[in-house]
Motif scaffolding. Structure first.
Motif, short mmCIF file in Angstrom:
data_model
loop_
_atom_site.label_atom_id
_atom_site.label_comp_id
_atom_site.label_asym_id
_atom_site.label_seq_id
_atom_site.Cartn_x
_atom_site.Cartn_y
_atom_site.Cartn_z
N TYR A 143 -10.61 -15.91 8.62
CA TYR A 143 -11.43 -15.33 9.55
C TYR A 143 -12.88 -15.12 8.86
CZ TYR A 143 -11.97 -12.50 13.75
OH TYR A 143 -12.37 -11.99 14.98
N PHE A 144 -13.99 -15.27 9.71
CA PHE A 144 -15.24 -15.40 9.39
C PHE A 144 -15.61 -14.01 9.90
CE2 PHE A 144 -14.76 -19.75 8.40
CZ PHE A 144 -15.12 -19.93 7.16
N LYS A 145 -16.24 -13.05 9.27
CA LYS A 145 -16.88 -11.91 9.79
C LYS A 145 -18.33 -11.97 9.70
CE LYS A 145 -15.00 -8.02 8.66
NZ LYS A 145 -14.47 -7.03 7.68
N ASP A 146 -19.05 -12.42 10.89
CA ASP A 146 -20.53 -12.71 10.92
C ASP A 146 -21.10 -11.29 11.07
OD1 ASP A 146 -22.75 -14.40 11.32
OD2 ASP A 146 -22.81 -13.53 13.35
N GLU A 147 -22.27 -11.21 10.08
CA GLU A 147 -23.08 -10.06 10.02
C GLU A 147 -22.06 -8.67 9.89
OE1 GLU A 147 -26.04 -9.98 9.22
OE2 GLU A 147 -26.82 -12.06 9.55
N SER A 148 -21.41 -8.61 8.99
CA SER A 148 -20.29 -7.72 9.19
C SER A 148 -20.95 -6.30 8.67
CB SER A 148 -18.99 -7.98 8.26
OG SER A 148 -19.47 -8.20 6.97
N ALA A 149 -22.02 -6.22 8.18
CA ALA A 149 -22.59 -5.07 7.67
C ALA A 149 -23.16 -4.27 8.76
CB ALA A 149 -23.92 -5.19 6.56
N PHE A 150 -23.13 -4.92 9.93
CA PHE A 150 -23.73 -4.35 11.08
C PHE A 150 -22.73 -3.85 12.19
CE2 PHE A 150 -26.94 -6.65 9.15
CZ PHE A 150 -28.29 -5.84 9.18
N TYR A 151 -21.22 -3.82 11.80
CA TYR A 151 -20.52 -3.43 12.81
C TYR A 151 -20.56 -2.01 13.30
CZ TYR A 151 -18.40 -8.21 12.08
OH TYR A 151 -17.96 -9.62 12.01
N GLU A 152 -19.93 -1.64 14.22
CA GLU A 152 -20.03 -0.14 14.60
C GLU A 152 -18.80 0.50 14.13
OE1 GLU A 152 -20.31 2.47 18.65
OE2 GLU A 152 -20.59 0.35 18.72
N HIS A 153 -17.77 -0.05 14.02
CA HIS A 153 -16.54 0.49 13.47
C HIS A 153 -15.74 -0.33 12.43
CE1 HIS A 153 -16.74 2.47 17.61
NE2 HIS A 153 -17.00 3.50 16.69
N PRO A 154 -16.62 -0.47 11.54
CA PRO A 154 -16.06 -1.53 10.44
C PRO A 154 -14.76 -1.41 9.79
CG PRO A 154 -17.86 -0.33 9.46
CD PRO A 154 -17.90 -0.02 10.75
N ASP A 155 -14.51 0.00 9.42
CA ASP A 155 -13.04 0.49 8.87
C ASP A 155 -12.05 0.08 9.57
OD1 ASP A 155 -13.97 1.43 6.48
OD2 ASP A 155 -14.90 3.32 7.33
N ALA A 156 -12.07 0.45 11.03
CA ALA A 156 -10.94 -0.15 11.98
C ALA A 156 -10.93 -1.59 12.05
CB ALA A 156 -11.38 0.67 13.15
N ILE A 157 -11.94 -2.30 11.97
CA ILE A 157 -11.79 -3.63 12.03
C ILE A 157 -11.09 -4.19 10.82
CG2 ILE A 157 -13.25 -5.95 11.78
CD1 ILE A 157 -15.19 -4.43 13.74
N ASP A 158 -11.66 -3.82 9.51
CA ASP A 158 -10.88 -4.10 8.36
C ASP A 158 -9.36 -3.72 8.34
OD1 ASP A 158 -13.19 -5.38 7.05
OD2 ASP A 158 -13.55 -3.36 6.03
N ALA A 159 -9.10 -2.83 9.00
CA ALA A 159 -7.51 -2.37 9.00
C ALA A 159 -7.04 -3.37 10.04
CB ALA A 159 -7.34 -0.89 9.65
N ALA A 160 -7.62 -3.75 11.26
CA ALA A 160 -6.78 -4.62 11.85
C ALA A 160 -6.90 -6.06 11.37
CB ALA A 160 -7.69 -4.86 13.36
N LEU A 161 -7.59 -6.59 10.46
CA LEU A 161 -7.85 -7.87 10.08
C LEU A 161 -6.66 -7.98 8.87
CD1 LEU A 161 -11.47 -9.02 10.12
CD2 LEU A 161 -9.41 -10.27 11.39
N SER A 162 -6.52 -6.95 8.25
CA SER A 162 -5.79 -7.06 7.05
C SER A 162 -4.27 -7.28 7.50
CB SER A 162 -5.54 -5.42 6.47
OG SER A 162 -4.94 -4.33 7.26
N GLN A 163 -3.90 -7.14 8.56
CA GLN A 163 -2.58 -7.43 9.30
C GLN A 163 -2.65 -8.67 9.81
OE1 GLN A 163 -0.22 -4.91 8.56
NE2 GLN A 163 -1.90 -4.09 7.53
N THR A 164 -3.76 -9.39 9.90
CA THR A 164 -3.64 -10.64 10.69
C THR A 164 -4.14 -11.70 9.80
OG1 THR A 164 -5.91 -10.29 11.60
CG2 THR A 164 -3.76 -9.66 12.84
N SER A 165 -4.70 -11.73 8.90
CA SER A 165 -5.40 -12.74 7.80
C SER A 165 -5.35 -12.37 6.26
CB SER A 165 -6.81 -13.24 8.41
OG SER A 165 -7.21 -14.37 7.58
N ASN A 166 -4.82 -13.56 5.87
CA ASN A 166 -4.75 -13.43 4.42
C ASN A 166 -6.14 -13.67 3.67
OD1 ASN A 166 -2.10 -12.66 4.14
ND2 ASN A 166 -1.41 -14.79 4.43
N CYS A 167 -7.24 -14.25 4.39
CA CYS A 167 -8.32 -14.61 3.93
C CYS A 167 -9.43 -14.23 4.77
CB CYS A 167 -8.56 -16.30 3.56
SG CYS A 167 -10.14 -16.76 3.14
#
Length: 506
Positions: A201-225
């Motif tokens: 999963y490529f997270k484009d310009e991820s330093a600018f996300y509005e709710h980055p912690d929630a996104i990280d939590a969601a991705l932790s369950q769906t991708s190993n990379c």
């Protein structure tokens, strides 16, 4: 391999590249079995695939008489990035890529995605960005899926999937390989990570996300990379904390590693862009947008640009020791002799006695015995102080409480005075500081205010709550400005401390 050695990125000969590609394609079509062998080679060598057949788009070429659709030839740092991404994916590891602007990283991620989509059946590549228009907007070259469709459509027919039909197989936010079942999917904003499982999963310009912690939590369950890709956006966000956590592989894309750019290009950016944009998006400076920071980032950068030969190390060695509690904080040693500062020494998980042994070991390595070893008497610092006082350097060991109130009409407490002295020191060049980006980030992000007209620095607890870790490296440097036996200050060494009126030690 990167582009051919003869290729000049500042004066590109695309006609020669097109000729080579045409000859190569003719050989493939004339040689039975060659295509199958090449595909097997490309499956394990994405750099070769991109260099041999990839195309990219740059509308700025029109103004200088070059074609806007051009062969995608990788310069060495870009080739390294492709190999790095492949290693992260095959190792099932996350990664973070910090970048200067205009390094072609979006196109690189697209090229890697198409390579995987073509040669690895059943894979699912995810792309996410903060706005849907950045992920997929039909006809908009800035969107990632426009780039994906372009990359596939410009490949020779031999490398496109059998039965490929862009209208059918590349709808909104989706690109399907009808031959092997691989898919590239897109998501935006808070929906990132809420879809299907992905291979990468490529997270484009991820330093600018509005709710980055929630996104990280969601991705932790769906991708190993997960690959975070971004220019900096200050240091009050998970991208910054992840970058400096030491827990994730980091790839740095600095503009000086781009053969298309030189100092003239950089000076033009500085002349036309806001200084904060230059610092963040070109110099990869995480402190550029930090408001109320006591030490400006340019002072630190200037000091880090000097080497030991650029300064005169006058005086004796002083060692600042910031002792950490257990956890993700570091125990840090900073060695300073006049204008010279050595690379810091970091340790985790040490008790006070173990840390004292490290201090003595590092002191023995110095060119002369230290004239001062300064330790903050907090937590493990107390036992480290007691142990050092018994050892060979006991006479020069100084323990301080930085929360001690002062009466000098300028500084609220000892910590404020040390930080004031550190800033004044950096304001008197030349100074040689270790080229450590984390030290720079910490020094340039500790904030200040004035309380009752006196300078008051940000408390450690407040800093850690904001940035996710303690400013251990900055504190170790600042401690070298505490009173020692050979350095005179307005305040003598202070062994006791009182909290301020808010009950916090600053």
């Amino acid at each position: 391999m990167a582009a051919p050695e003869w290729f000049d990125f500042r004066a590109p000969d695309y006609e020669r590249i097109y000729k080579l590609r045409a000859e190569r394609l003719e050989r493939i079509r004339a040689t039975p079995g060659m295509l199958a062998g090449l595909k097997e080679h490309y499956k394990h060598n994405p750099v070769d695939f991109i260099n041999d057949w990839g195309m990219t788009f740059d509308p700025r070429n029109a103004e200088i008489g070059l074609p806007t659709v051009i062969p995608f030839l990788l310069f060495p740092k870009q080739a390294d990035f492709v190999a790095w991404v492949m290693e992260r994916w095959q190792g099932r590891q996350d990664g973070l890529a910090e970048k200067s602007r205009d390094m072609g990283v979006s196109w690189l991620c697209v090229a890697v995605a198409v390579w995987m989509w073509l040669f690895w059946p059943g894979t699912v590549v995810g792309f996410g960005s903060r706005k849907e228009e950045y992920v997929d907007k039909i006809g908009d070259p800035k969107s990632l899926f426009w780039k994906l469709r372009q990359f596939v459509s410009l490949l020779p027919a031999e490398f496109r999937p059998v039965g490929w039909n862009e209208a059918k197989h590349a709808p909104h936010m989706r690109v399907v390989n009808p031959e092997n079942g691989s898919t590239i999917v897109g998501e935006a904003g808070d929906n990132i990570g809420r879809g299907n499982r992905t291979s990468i999963y490529f997270k484009d310009e991820s330093a600018f996300y509005e709710h980055p912690d929630a996104i990280d939590a969601a991705l932790s369950q769906t991708s190993n990379c997960k690959i975070d890709v971004s220019t900096p956006n200050g240091n009050g966000n998970p991208f910054y904390r992840k970058r400096h956590s030491g827990k994730v592989s980091v790839f740095s894309f600095h503009w000086r590693e781009d053969p298309r750019k030189d100092d003239a290009w950089y000076q033009k950016q500085k002349a036309t862009l806001d200084a904060v944009i230059v610092a963040q998006e070109i110099d990869i400076d995480y402190n550029a947008s930090v408001s109320d920071a006591w030490i400006p980032g340019d002072l630190i950068a200037a000091a880090q640009s000097n080497g030991p030969a650029d300064v005169q190390p006058v005086g004796g060695w002083v060692i600042g020791v910031d002792a950490a509690h257990f956890g993700n904080d570091e125990s840090v040693l900073h060695m300073r002799k006049g204008r010279l500062n050595l690379p810091q020494v970091f340790r985790r998980g040490l008790d006070g006695i173990q840390l004292a042994a490290v201090v003595e070991e590092e002191a023995r390595k110095l060119s002369s015995p230290p004239v001062g070893i300064v330790i903050e008497l907090d937590g493990p610092g107390v036992s480290c102080f007691d142990q050092l006082r018994k050892g060979r350097y006991g006479d020069v060991v100084v323990g301080v409480h930085t929360g001690t109130r002062l009466s000098d009409d300028r500084n609220y407490n000892l910590k404020a005075k040390l930080w004031r002295d550190a800033k004044e020191y950096l304001q008197q060049p030349p100074v040689a500081m270790p080229q450590d980006p984390e030290l720079k980030s910490q020094l340039g992000s500790v904030k200040y205010k004035f309380k009752d007209g006196l300078l008051l620095m940000q408390a450690k607890k407040e800093y850690k709550a904001e940035f996710g870790k303690s400013p251990d490296r900055a504190d170790a440097f600042v401690l070298t400005f505490a009173p020692t036996h050979e350095i005179e200050y307005h305040a003598a060494p202070i062994m006791g401390a009182l909290p301020d009126q808010d009950g916090l030690y600053f």
